[in-house]
Write a protein that holds these residues in place. Structure first.
Motif, PDB file in Angstrom:
ATOM      1  N   VAL A 459       0.828  -1.203   0.000  1.00  0.00           N
ATOM      2  CA  VAL A 459       0.000   0.000   0.000  1.00  0.00           C
ATOM      3  C   VAL A 459       0.862   1.253   0.000  1.00  0.00           C
ATOM      4  N   SER A 460       1.993   1.182   0.689  1.00  0.00           N
ATOM      5  CA  SER A 460       2.804   2.382   0.858  1.00  0.00           C
ATOM      6  C   SER A 460       3.673   2.678  -0.342  1.00  0.00           C
ATOM      7  N   GLU A 461       4.193   1.655  -0.993  1.00  0.00           N
ATOM      8  CA  GLU A 461       5.045   1.905  -2.143  1.00  0.00           C
ATOM      9  C   GLU A 461       5.021   0.687  -3.046  1.00  0.00           C
ATOM     10  N   ARG A 462       5.331   0.915  -4.280  1.00  0.00           N
ATOM     11  CA  ARG A 462       5.308  -0.144  -5.281  1.00  0.00           C
ATOM     12  C   ARG A 462       6.686  -0.238  -5.916  1.00  0.00           C
ATOM     13  N   PRO A 463       7.532  -1.184  -5.548  1.00  0.00           N
ATOM     14  CA  PRO A 463       8.859  -1.294  -6.155  1.00  0.00           C
ATOM     15  C   PRO A 463       8.748  -1.475  -7.668  1.00  0.00           C
ATOM     16  N   SER A 464       9.600  -0.752  -8.384  1.00  0.00           N
ATOM     17  CA  SER A 464       9.592  -0.854  -9.841  1.00  0.00           C
ATOM     18  C   SER A 464      10.976  -0.503 -10.350  1.00  0.00           C
ATOM     19  N   GLY A 465      11.752  -1.493 -10.711  1.00  0.00           N
ATOM     20  CA  GLY A 465      13.095  -1.250 -11.212  1.00  0.00           C
ATOM     21  C   GLY A 465      13.969  -0.642 -10.152  1.00  0.00           C
ATOM     22  N   GLN A 466      14.658   0.430 -10.502  1.00  0.00           N
ATOM     23  CA  GLN A 466      15.569   1.093  -9.572  1.00  0.00           C
ATOM     24  C   GLN A 466      14.922   2.270  -8.864  1.00  0.00           C
ATOM     25  N   THR A 467      13.667   2.589  -9.184  1.00  0.00           N
ATOM     26  CA  THR A 467      13.002   3.712  -8.522  1.00  0.00           C
ATOM     27  C   THR A 467      12.640   3.335  -7.112  1.00  0.00           C
ATOM     28  N   PRO A 468      12.733   4.264  -6.158  1.00  0.00           N
ATOM     29  CA  PRO A 468      12.472   3.918  -4.758  1.00  0.00           C
ATOM     30  C   PRO A 468      11.026   3.563  -4.497  1.00  0.00           C
ATOM     31  N   SER A 469      10.098   4.220  -5.126  1.00  0.00           N
ATOM     32  CA  SER A 469       8.695   3.915  -4.858  1.00  0.00           C
ATOM     33  C   SER A 469       7.821   4.493  -5.946  1.00  0.00           C
ATOM     34  N   LYS A 470       6.683   3.877  -6.110  1.00  0.00           N
ATOM     35  CA  LYS A 470       5.680   4.352  -7.045  1.00  0.00           C
ATOM     36  C   LYS A 470       4.321   4.302  -6.354  1.00  0.00           C
ATOM     37  N   SER A 471       3.440   5.211  -6.762  1.00  0.00           N
ATOM     38  CA  SER A 471       2.096   5.173  -6.198  1.00  0.00           C
ATOM     39  C   SER A 471       1.403   3.889  -6.617  1.00  0.00           C
ATOM     40  N   PRO A 472       0.833   3.149  -5.665  1.00  0.00           N
ATOM     41  CA  PRO A 472       0.187   1.879  -6.033  1.00  0.00           C
ATOM     42  C   PRO A 472      -1.033   2.136  -6.914  1.00  0.00           C
ATOM     43  N   GLN A 473      -1.223   1.267  -7.876  1.00  0.00           N
ATOM     44  CA  GLN A 473      -2.383   1.375  -8.748  1.00  0.00           C
ATOM     45  C   GLN A 473      -3.651   0.994  -7.976  1.00  0.00           C
ATOM     46  N   ILE A 474      -4.770   1.442  -8.518  1.00  0.00           N
ATOM     47  CA  ILE A 474      -6.042   1.122  -7.862  1.00  0.00           C
ATOM     48  C   ILE A 474      -6.261  -0.384  -7.837  1.00  0.00           C
ATOM     49  N   GLU A 475      -5.892  -1.061  -8.930  1.00  0.00           N
ATOM     50  CA  GLU A 475      -6.034  -2.518  -8.945  1.00  0.00           C
ATOM     51  C   GLU A 475      -5.227  -3.163  -7.823  1.00  0.00           C
ATOM     52  N   ASP A 476      -4.025  -2.651  -7.595  1.00  0.00           N
ATOM     53  CA  ASP A 476      -3.189  -3.214  -6.528  1.00  0.00           C
ATOM     54  C   ASP A 476      -3.773  -2.925  -5.151  1.00  0.00           C
ATOM     55  N   LEU A 477      -4.359  -1.734  -4.991  1.00  0.00           N
ATOM     56  CA  LEU A 477      -4.980  -1.423  -3.709  1.00  0.00           C
ATOM     57  C   LEU A 477      -6.163  -2.350  -3.447  1.00  0.00           C
ATOM     58  N   VAL A 478      -6.961  -2.610  -4.466  1.00  0.00           N
ATOM     59  CA  VAL A 478      -8.088  -3.533  -4.306  1.00  0.00           C
ATOM     60  C   VAL A 478      -7.578  -4.935  -4.012  1.00  0.00           C
ATOM     61  N   LEU A 479      -6.475  -5.304  -4.647  1.00  0.00           N
ATOM     62  CA  LEU A 479      -5.876  -6.611  -4.394  1.00  0.00           C
ATOM     63  C   LEU A 479      -5.436  -6.730  -2.929  1.00  0.00           C
ATOM     64  N   VAL A 480      -4.834  -5.672  -2.401  1.00  0.00           N
ATOM     65  CA  VAL A 480      -4.433  -5.674  -0.990  1.00  0.00           C
ATOM     66  C   VAL A 480      -5.650  -5.731  -0.084  1.00  0.00           C
ATOM     67  N   LEU A 481      -6.708  -5.002  -0.445  1.00  0.00           N
ATOM     68  CA  LEU A 481      -7.933  -5.016   0.365  1.00  0.00           C
ATOM     69  C   LEU A 481      -8.536  -6.425   0.404  1.00  0.00           C
ATOM     70  N   ASN A 482      -8.617  -7.080  -0.757  1.00  0.00           N
ATOM     71  CA  ASN A 482      -9.137  -8.454  -0.794  1.00  0.00           C
ATOM     72  C   ASN A 482      -8.265  -9.398   0.028  1.00  0.00           C
ATOM     73  N   THR A 483      -6.953  -9.206  -0.066  1.00  0.00           N
ATOM     74  CA  THR A 483      -6.042 -10.084   0.678  1.00  0.00           C
ATOM     75  C   THR A 483      -6.166  -9.868   2.176  1.00  0.00           C
ATOM     76  N   ALA A 484      -6.300  -8.615   2.596  1.00  0.00           N
ATOM     77  CA  ALA A 484      -6.473  -8.342   4.025  1.00  0.00           C
ATOM     78  C   ALA A 484      -7.757  -8.980   4.544  1.00  0.00           C
ATOM     79  N   ASP A 485      -8.823  -8.903   3.754  1.00  0.00           N
ATOM     80  CA  ASP A 485     -10.079  -9.540   4.151  1.00  0.00           C
ATOM     81  C   ASP A 485      -9.922 -11.059   4.198  1.00  0.00           C
ATOM     82  N   TYR A 486      -9.246 -11.635   3.211  1.00  0.00           N
ATOM     83  CA  TYR A 486      -9.005 -13.087   3.198  1.00  0.00           C
ATOM     84  C   TYR A 486      -8.161 -13.508   4.399  1.00  0.00           C
ATOM     85  N   CYS A 487      -7.124 -12.749   4.691  1.00  0.00           N
ATOM     86  CA  CYS A 487      -6.257 -13.085   5.826  1.00  0.00           C
ATOM     87  C   CYS A 487      -7.000 -12.956   7.147  1.00  0.00           C
TER      88      CYS A 487
END
Length: 868
Positions: A459-487
């Motif tokens: 949620v906080s950062e999205r590793p991508s190559g050599q860049t330190p962080s990227k804003s997470p995409q909405i799809e990734d945020l929903v994926l994290v939300l589903n995973t948190a609910d599953y967990c």
């Protein structure tokens, strides 16, 4: 005579129960002329008195006659009873005499019956004694000739006959016969044992198989002790080679050769099946007792080996791989024995649905020796998980070529719980006690790490190559939300499964609720990240609102231009996000907090739009009504046409947006006459704060020199008895600080969103928000929020303060249902770590969101009970 009857009627009231003489006399002598009848009245009274005396005398005489008759009847009854008792006594006496006569008549018959009975017993005893003597002599002869089949049958008869003579052992002949029978039993026992020893020593089992099988029948007749002696001898004889081989050599007896032990015994069982099974009755279960003896000896061997390995002088510890390999082989061996001797397949150790209803025979028969050393195995699982978590973190939430689905969860979460499932099944079979408690602690440790180092990281950062962080995409945020609910759901199920498998005395120590709450904290942070996307989209509309000339408006028209653009952007982004949320409770949480965000931001921008005229305030009130109506359809943007909005959601929208009304309705009142403005403030804002009253005056653009008079008037009205119940300070206005005049230099204001804020850096500061969203700060913002606590729970996060602000403005407290819950402890960044903050956030979010529908269930959701 007629005159007498008249007088009597005249005096009839004398018979009344409530007779009053004074009243009667007044009635008779009602006037002076009636005094002439005094003599007549006196005469009538005397006649009435004589009649009463006569009547009383007659009644007394009648009663006396009646008493005499009663006494006569009582006396007659007593005489009848006495006569009856005499007759009963006579009958009883005759019955006794009859009984004595009958006894004398049958005495001789009874003596004859007793004599017959004693004679029958004597004849039976003599016959049994004859049978016993004959059987004993025959048994001696058969024993000497080793005719064991006949001996077994005859021996059973001898033992049964001897049981009848236990009470006759005081007779010398019977005692001698009893000793002879006992001696013969011992001789036969020794003879059978000697036959077995000689036969096995000479390896002539096949030739004498029939004799030995018949000898076992004799041992069966001799009783349990004789049978146990023979079985014990057989087991010791068969296992002698095993003990010499594996105890005499350190190399052969090591853990490395554990498979040789089990192979040797499997060959021994095959030998038993082929050669020895026919010797023993199947009811003896000799093969099972042989397996028990093997398991007991092997278990003791392993205990000694493991103890010596643990106390090695070179400092090396047990090889975990070797230990687990040996343990697995042992479990497989025990499984094989269980399957062989119970004729029922035990459940595999690698399933969670093992049958716990059976009472296994060989469970932990050997593996018990490994239990004290299973801590090493638990440590191995800990070590394995410690290397797995960083590997999960290096993986993206989903592969680039993987198609997104609203129901998807991060694959690493399913892998983690699959590993937990297999490990739990193994440990529950090995040690459903203290070791399982240790393993549960390891589970909890890495559930916390997965929540903090994986999900919060995504949620906080999205590793991508050599860049330190990227804003997470909405799809990734929903994926994290589903995973948190599953967990969350799976953690709860895992706790229940462990409780069902662990020993009862350890059940109270199993608790994974704090880990489940941490996953709810992740869900809360994810929903807040989705809401943040709406914040960024509508920031230009806030600038347009602040740039509007609210003090120069002359008439109220349609809705302001920024309102339509704001609703359009909110609905566009909300439709995109709602289309990806497959559970209604999270969609509801998102919409609730978008509304809460907008209401809080609108209040903050009101304070930056000063001065505001009465017409401008009325226009704002119209704009908020348009926003409110637009928000009512937000939840059903992606629903089927005609789907009604839940009443609880409409009520929530009304509650959130109605917090703007007190300020705007107060601003609508003109400052002249001043009493009207003061009364409007006391009615709508309804507090006693001079500072807040001055803020309203500043918003209206009233000059500083004109304010003291209004403040004095406010203080005078505030002191009236009717205003004693007002609050000291309004939670809506108090947090805001009015800076210098104009739209360009107002102080920063923290905007709570209704869910725990991700951080103050990500909060909306209306005067200082950058013109575009800076993704480089978003990841650190989330981590900062988890570490520092959130304003929702009573924490005090630092607010962004512009250079020209006079002082920092604390975040506005939430009012109504969004206020701090009394059962949630405040979070202080200096005292709680990331996990504690996530758990506390999760507890509140679980309670808040759980009311929308069955938490963790399907996509359906309804209103909360308190909103219905």
């Amino acid at each position: 005579m007629s005159q007498l009857n008249g007088d009597r009627a005249y005096l009839g009231s004398l018979n009344s129960a409530n007779y009053d003489p004074i009243e009667h006399l007044n009635a008779i002598f009602s006037n002076p002329s009636s005094l002439s009848s005094v003599s007549k009245t006196s005469k009538a009274l005397r006649i009435f008195q004589h009649e009463l005396d006569d009547e009383i005398a007659a009644r007394v005489q009648q009663q006396s006659a009646s008493d005499v008759d009663s006494v006569k009847r009582i006396r007659a009854a007593k005489e009848d009873l006495a006569e009856l008792f005499q007759k009963v006594e006579g009958v009883r006496q005759r019955a006794i005499e009859t009984e004595e006569a009958i006894t004398e008549m049958t005495a001789d018959i009874k003596r004859l019956d007793n004599t017959k009975k004693n004679l029958t017993l004597s004849m039976t005893a003599l016959k049994r004694l004859q049978m016993l003597t004959t059987a004993y002599e025959q048994l001696r002869g058969l024993s000497s000739s080793r005719q064991y089949r006949e001996c077994a049958q005859l021996l059973q008869a001898v033992i049964q006959l001897m049981a009848h003579f236990k009470s006759y052992r005081s007779i010398d002949q019977i005692a001698t016969l009893s000793r002879n029978v006992s001696d013969l039993q011992r001789e036969m026992l020794e003879q059978v044992c000697e036959d077995f020893e000689i036969t096995f020593a000479k390896a002539e089992v096949a030739q004498r198989r029939g004799t030995l099988a018949e000898a076992c029948l004799v041992m069966d007749a001799l009783g349990d002790n004789a049978r146990s002696r023979l079985i014990t001898w057989y087991c010791n004889t068969q296992l002698r080679e095993y003990r010499q081989l594996f105890r005499g050599s350190e190399e052969a007896g090591s853990l490395d050769n554990i498979s040789r032990r089990y192979s040797w015994f499997k060959r021994m069982l095959k030998t038993y099946d082929d050669e020895h099974a026919a010797l023993f009755p199947s009811s003896w279960r000799v093969n099972e007792l042989l397996a028990n003896a093997f398991c007991e000896g092997t278990r003791e061997d392993f205990k000694g080996i493991l103890q010596r390995s643990a106390r090695r002088s070179d400092g090396q510890t047990l090889d975990v791989d070797l230990l687990l390999s040996c343990l697995q082989e042992t479990l497989d061996f025990e499984h094989g024995l269980e399957r062989r001797f119970t004729n029922a397949s035990r459940a595999s150790m690698d399933t969670l649905s093992s049958s716990d209803d059976k009472s296994p025979i060989f469970s932990q028969a050997i593996s018990e020796a490994f239990e004290p050393y299973l801590s090493i195995w638990v440590e191995a699982q800990d070590k394995h998980l410690s290397t797995t978590i960083p590997k999960y973190r290096s993986q993206p939430p989903r592969q680039p070529d993987e198609e997104f689905s609203p129901q998807m969860v991060i694959s690493s979460s399913t892998e983690l719980f699959s590993f937990y499932r297999l490990t739990l099944a193994q440990c529950a079979k090995l040690s459903p006690g203290a070791r399982l408690v240790e393993l549960t602690k390891v589970f909890a440790k890495y559930l916390d790490q997965y929540a903090q180092q994986i999900l919060l990281y995504y949620v906080s950062e999205r590793p991508s190559g050599q860049t330190p962080s990227k804003s997470p995409q909405i799809e990734d945020l929903v994926l994290v939300l589903n995973t948190a609910d599953y967990c969350y759901n799976t953690s709860t199920q895992l706790e229940e499964k462990i409780r069902s498998r662990i020993d009862p005395e350890f059940k109270a120590s199993i608790d994974l609720q704090s880990q489940a709450d941490a996953f709810m904290g992740i869900a809360s942070a994810t929903v807040r990240a989705l809401v943040r996307r709406v914040e960024v989209d509508i920031e230009p509309t806030w600038r347009e609102m602040r740039n509007t000339g609210w003090s120069k408006m002359e008439t109220v028209g349609d809705q302001s231009s920024y309102v339509g653009e704001m609703l359009s952007k909110i609905k566009a982004r909300a439709a995109e996000i709602l289309g990806m949320l497959h559970k209604q409770q999270y969609a509801r949480a998102f919409c609730d907090n978008v509304v809460e965000l907008t209401a809080n931001a609108y209040i903050a921008n009101i304070f930056q739009c000063r001065p505001i005229s009465e017409v401008g305030a009325e226009q704002m009130l119209l704009d908020t009504y348009v926003l409110k109506k637009g928000f009512e359809d937000l939840l059903t943007l992606k629903a089927q046409a005609g789907t009604p909005n839940p009443q609880s959601y409409i009520k929530r929208v009304s509650q959130s947006m109605s917090r703007l009304d007190p300020i705007l309705k107060t601003l609508q009142v003109r400052p002249s006459p001043p009493e009207a403005l003061v009364q409007a403030y006391l009615i709508h804002i309804a507090d006693k704060s001079d500072t807040n009253f001055r803020k309203i005056l500043d918003l209206k653009g009233i000059r500083k020199q004109d304010q003291p008079h209004l403040v004095d008037l406010f203080q005078a009205h505030r002191a009236s008895p009717g205003n004693d119940g007002l609050q000291q300070s309004s939670p809506i206005i108090t947090p805001f600080i009015i800076g210098a005049a104009g739209n360009s230099s107002a102080s920063g204001v923290h905007i709570p969103t209704g869910l725990p804020s991700l951080s103050t850096a990500a909060s909306l500061s209306t005067s200082n928000l950058p013109t575009r969203f800076d993704p480089s700060t978003f990841g650190s913002a989330i981590m900062t929020a988890a570490r520092d606590g959130v304003d929702r729970f009573g924490g005090t996060p630092a607010t962004h303060t512009p250079a020209d602000s006079r002082m920092a403005s604390p975040p506005p407290p939430l009012v109504g249902r969004r206020g701090q819950s009394p059962d949630i402890p405040p979070l202080q960044g200096g005292n709680l770590n990331v996990g504690d903050n996530l758990r506390n956030i999760g507890k509140f979010f679980r309670r808040d969101v759980g009311g929308f529908g069955r938490f963790g269930g399907g996509g359906g959701g309804g209103g909360r009970a308190e909103d219905a």
